[in-house]
Design an enzyme around this catalytic site. Sequence first.
Site, PDB file in Angstrom:
ATOM      1  N   GLY A  42       6.856 -21.593  41.447  1.00 28.50           N
ATOM      2  CA  GLY A  42       8.173 -22.103  41.838  1.00 28.50           C
ATOM      3  C   GLY A  42       8.091 -23.528  42.369  1.00 28.50           C
ATOM      4  O   GLY A  42       9.065 -24.282  42.292  1.00 28.50           O
ATOM      5  N   GLU A  73       8.260 -25.640  39.408  1.00 26.86           N
ATOM      6  CA  GLU A  73       9.642 -25.572  38.895  1.00 26.86           C
ATOM      7  C   GLU A  73      10.585 -26.416  39.749  1.00 26.86           C
ATOM      8  O   GLU A  73      11.507 -27.050  39.233  1.00 26.86           O
ATOM      9  CB  GLU A  73      10.095 -24.112  38.857  1.00 26.86           C
ATOM     10  CG  GLU A  73       9.305 -23.322  37.818  1.00 26.86           C
ATOM     11  CD  GLU A  73       9.607 -21.835  37.836  1.00 26.86           C
ATOM     12  OE1 GLU A  73       9.460 -21.209  38.901  1.00 26.86           O
ATOM     13  OE2 GLU A  73       9.999 -21.294  36.784  1.00 26.86           O
ATOM     14  N   ALA A  87       6.775 -19.595  44.919  1.00 29.74           N
ATOM     15  CA  ALA A  87       7.657 -18.740  45.713  1.00 29.74           C
ATOM     16  C   ALA A  87       6.785 -17.892  46.626  1.00 29.74           C
ATOM     17  O   ALA A  87       5.589 -17.709  46.370  1.00 29.74           O
ATOM     18  CB  ALA A  87       8.496 -17.858  44.792  1.00 29.74           C
ATOM     19  N   GLU A 134       2.235 -17.399  37.499  1.00 31.20           N
ATOM     20  CA  GLU A 134       3.001 -16.152  37.670  1.00 31.20           C
ATOM     21  C   GLU A 134       2.457 -14.974  36.872  1.00 31.20           C
ATOM     22  O   GLU A 134       2.426 -13.850  37.358  1.00 31.20           O
ATOM     23  CB  GLU A 134       4.476 -16.367  37.290  1.00 31.20           C
ATOM     24  CG  GLU A 134       5.280 -17.178  38.294  1.00 31.20           C
ATOM     25  CD  GLU A 134       5.263 -18.670  38.008  1.00 31.20           C
ATOM     26  OE1 GLU A 134       4.339 -19.153  37.307  1.00 31.20           O
ATOM     27  OE2 GLU A 134       6.188 -19.360  38.486  1.00 31.20           O
TER      28      GLU A 134
HETATM   29  N1  DAK Z   1       3.140 -17.170  48.822  1.00 30.17           N
HETATM   30  C1  DAK Z   1       2.776 -16.736  50.048  1.00 30.17           C
HETATM   31  N2  DAK Z   1       1.681 -17.174  50.714  1.00 30.17           N
HETATM   32  C2  DAK Z   1       0.926 -18.100  50.095  1.00 30.17           C
HETATM   33  C3  DAK Z   1       1.239 -18.595  48.813  1.00 30.17           C
HETATM   34  C4  DAK Z   1       2.404 -18.097  48.173  1.00 30.17           C
HETATM   35  N3  DAK Z   1       2.812 -18.528  46.945  1.00 30.17           N
HETATM   36  N4  DAK Z   1       0.291 -19.501  48.463  1.00 30.17           N
HETATM   37  C5  DAK Z   1      -0.575 -19.560  49.502  1.00 30.17           C
HETATM   38  N5  DAK Z   1      -0.190 -18.727  50.480  1.00 30.17           N
HETATM   39  C6  DAK Z   1      -0.843 -18.496  51.774  1.00 30.17           C
HETATM   40  C7  DAK Z   1      -2.177 -17.786  51.578  1.00 30.17           C
HETATM   41  O1  DAK Z   1      -1.980 -16.381  51.454  1.00 30.17           O
HETATM   42  C8  DAK Z   1      -2.900 -18.172  52.858  1.00 30.17           C
HETATM   43  O2  DAK Z   1      -2.415 -17.352  53.909  1.00 30.17           O
HETATM   44  P1  DAK Z   1      -3.460 -16.728  54.992  1.00 30.17           P
HETATM   45  O3  DAK Z   1      -4.522 -16.010  54.212  1.00 30.17           O
HETATM   46  O4  DAK Z   1      -3.985 -17.960  55.722  1.00 30.17           O
HETATM   47  O5  DAK Z   1      -2.597 -15.861  55.864  1.00 30.17           O
HETATM   48  C9  DAK Z   1      -2.395 -19.584  53.129  1.00 30.17           C
HETATM   49  O6  DAK Z   1      -1.182 -19.729  52.386  1.00 30.17           O
HETATM   50  C10 DAK Z   1      -3.368 -20.662  52.645  1.00 30.17           C
HETATM   51  O7  DAK Z   1      -3.698 -20.369  51.301  1.00 30.17           O
HETATM   52  P2  DAK Z   1      -5.201 -20.075  50.799  1.00 30.17           P
HETATM   53  O8  DAK Z   1      -6.064 -19.611  51.914  1.00 30.17           O
HETATM   54  O9  DAK Z   1      -5.091 -19.191  49.601  1.00 30.17           O
HETATM   55  O10 DAK Z   1      -5.659 -21.545  50.383  1.00 30.17           O
HETATM   56  P3  DAK Z   1      -6.712 -21.943  49.267  1.00 30.17           P
HETATM   57  O11 DAK Z   1      -6.899 -23.425  49.421  1.00 30.17           O
HETATM   58  O12 DAK Z   1      -7.930 -21.050  49.310  1.00 30.17           O
HETATM   59  O13 DAK Z   1      -5.991 -21.658  47.878  1.00 30.17           O
HETATM   60  C11 DAK Z   1      -4.136 -21.713  46.322  1.00 30.17           C
HETATM   61  C12 DAK Z   1      -4.845 -22.377  47.547  1.00 30.17           C
HETATM   62  C13 DAK Z   1      -2.827 -22.490  46.095  1.00 30.17           C
HETATM   63  C14 DAK Z   1      -5.018 -21.822  45.083  1.00 30.17           C
HETATM   64  C15 DAK Z   1      -3.864 -20.218  46.664  1.00 30.17           C
HETATM   65  O14 DAK Z   1      -3.248 -20.144  47.944  1.00 30.17           O
HETATM   66  C16 DAK Z   1      -2.994 -19.538  45.634  1.00 30.17           C
HETATM   67  O15 DAK Z   1      -3.462 -19.162  44.562  1.00 30.17           O
HETATM   68  N6  DAK Z   1      -1.687 -19.357  45.997  1.00 30.17           N
HETATM   69  C17 DAK Z   1      -0.747 -18.649  45.154  1.00 30.17           C
HETATM   70  C18 DAK Z   1      -0.302 -19.511  44.013  1.00 30.17           C
HETATM   71  C19 DAK Z   1       0.659 -18.741  43.094  1.00 30.17           C
HETATM   72  O16 DAK Z   1       0.284 -17.733  42.499  1.00 30.17           O
HETATM   73  N7  DAK Z   1       1.904 -19.223  42.990  1.00 30.17           N
HETATM   74  C20 DAK Z   1       2.941 -18.629  42.169  1.00 30.17           C
HETATM   75  C21 DAK Z   1       3.755 -17.669  43.003  1.00 30.17           C
HETATM   76  S1  DAK Z   1       4.995 -16.833  41.999  1.00 30.17           S
HETATM   77  C22 DAK Z   1      12.704 -16.972  41.252  1.00 30.17           C
HETATM   78  C23 DAK Z   1      12.349 -18.318  41.239  1.00 30.17           C
HETATM   79  C24 DAK Z   1      11.014 -18.686  41.274  1.00 30.17           C
HETATM   80  C25 DAK Z   1      10.037 -17.728  41.351  1.00 30.17           C
HETATM   81  C26 DAK Z   1      10.404 -16.387  41.400  1.00 30.17           C
HETATM   82  C27 DAK Z   1      11.742 -15.993  41.363  1.00 30.17           C
HETATM   83  N8  DAK Z   1      14.144 -16.606  41.190  1.00 30.17           N
HETATM   84  C28 DAK Z   1      15.117 -17.695  41.011  1.00 30.17           C
HETATM   85  C29 DAK Z   1      14.509 -15.221  41.185  1.00 30.17           C
HETATM   86  C30 DAK Z   1       8.658 -18.192  41.411  1.00 30.17           C
HETATM   87  C31 DAK Z   1       7.587 -17.370  41.461  1.00 30.17           C
HETATM   88  C32 DAK Z   1       6.289 -17.920  41.922  1.00 30.17           C
HETATM   89  O17 DAK Z   1       6.158 -19.078  42.279  1.00 30.17           O
END
Ligand code: DAK
Length: 261
Positions: A112, A115, A69, A135
């Site tokens: 997400g 998921e 997400a 998360e």
């Molecule tokens: N959200 C926003 N931006 C994201 C992102 C994300 N989840 N993942 C990556 N980006 C952005 C990065 O910030 C970066 O932006 P800039 O710095 O270029 O502006 C760009 O995409 C490229 O990413 P990276 O530079 O970080 O690329 P790398 O290859 O170095 O790393 C990575 C890739 C996937 C390891 C890293 O980007 C990362 O750790 N991303 C976050 C992964 C994460 O933590 N995902 C879980 C998010 S929480 C709900 C339903 C579902 C959910 C919530 C509520 N309801 C029904 C209420 C779900 C929650 C989640 O998924």
Amino acid sequence: MTEPAPLVVVEGEPAGRIATALLNRPERLNALNGELMGELADVLRSLDEDGDVRCIVLGGSERAFAAGADIGEMATASAMDMYAAKRVESWDEIRSVRTPLVAAVSGYCLGGGCELAMSCDLIVASETAVFGQPETGLGILPGAGATQRLTHAVGKALAMDVILSGRLLSAREALDAGLVARVVAREAWLDEAKRVARDVAAKGPVANRLAKEAVDRAYEGALSLGLDYERRVLYLAFASEDAKEGLNAFLEKRPPEFKGR
Ligand code: DAK
């Protein structure tokens, strides 16, 4: 003025029968913001209503199915914002699609994103795919089914490892654990998913829809209760200082300092 690119690109095939929907927000690794989720729900609903489409492939790009997400969007959300958010309805709509759905996963499939892949009926993964639920590293918890679907797919021990420690699973590990149906060569991820979809589409469409429902019933009663519980505790997590810290730390590109409150 040029139209903005769609966040979900739909491709049909000349022979009909299968359709492919590809997430298209590459600069954010297909992070699932409210707009993308709304567009995806609309696309899937209209494909589901199209009598010619017998199987849908849902994919991302080679680099990322979806990295979760949208963290920027969540960082400013309160528990009440999450409770009231329309994006929850998009997840419910995707769950109610009756046409068989094949997830074509290449690269990052996190949070997400994982998921969303698990909401499909089966996952075809590239050997490059990486699955995970990061998360808790952000001070929140999975909120779109992972506590339930991942646990059903891989069992409690591995689900706890993935959710509590942030362990990432390679495509092979995901296959061995039962999360993924097939692993294919890097370059074949989308073609192979389409091939599987054509096999599905060649079967009796009514039988397939009913079979999908029946397979889901294998755990649906407990699943509904579990999904509802998970969503509510996610809202609770959004009321914590840890959630603000974890989400902002990601955006500020620094490690989080959790205080446990
Ligand atoms: N959200 C926003 N931006 C994201 C992102 C994300 N989840 N993942 C990556 N980006 C952005 C990065 O910030 C970066 O932006 P800039 O710095 O270029 O502006 C760009 O995409 C490229 O990413 P990276 O530079 O970080 O690329 P790398 O290859 O170095 O790393 C990575 C890739 C996937 C390891 C890293 O980007 C990362 O750790 N991303 C976050 C992964 C994460 O933590 N995902 C879980 C998010 S929480 C709900 C339903 C579902 C959910 C919530 C509520 N309801 C029904 C209420 C779900 C929650 C989640 O998924």
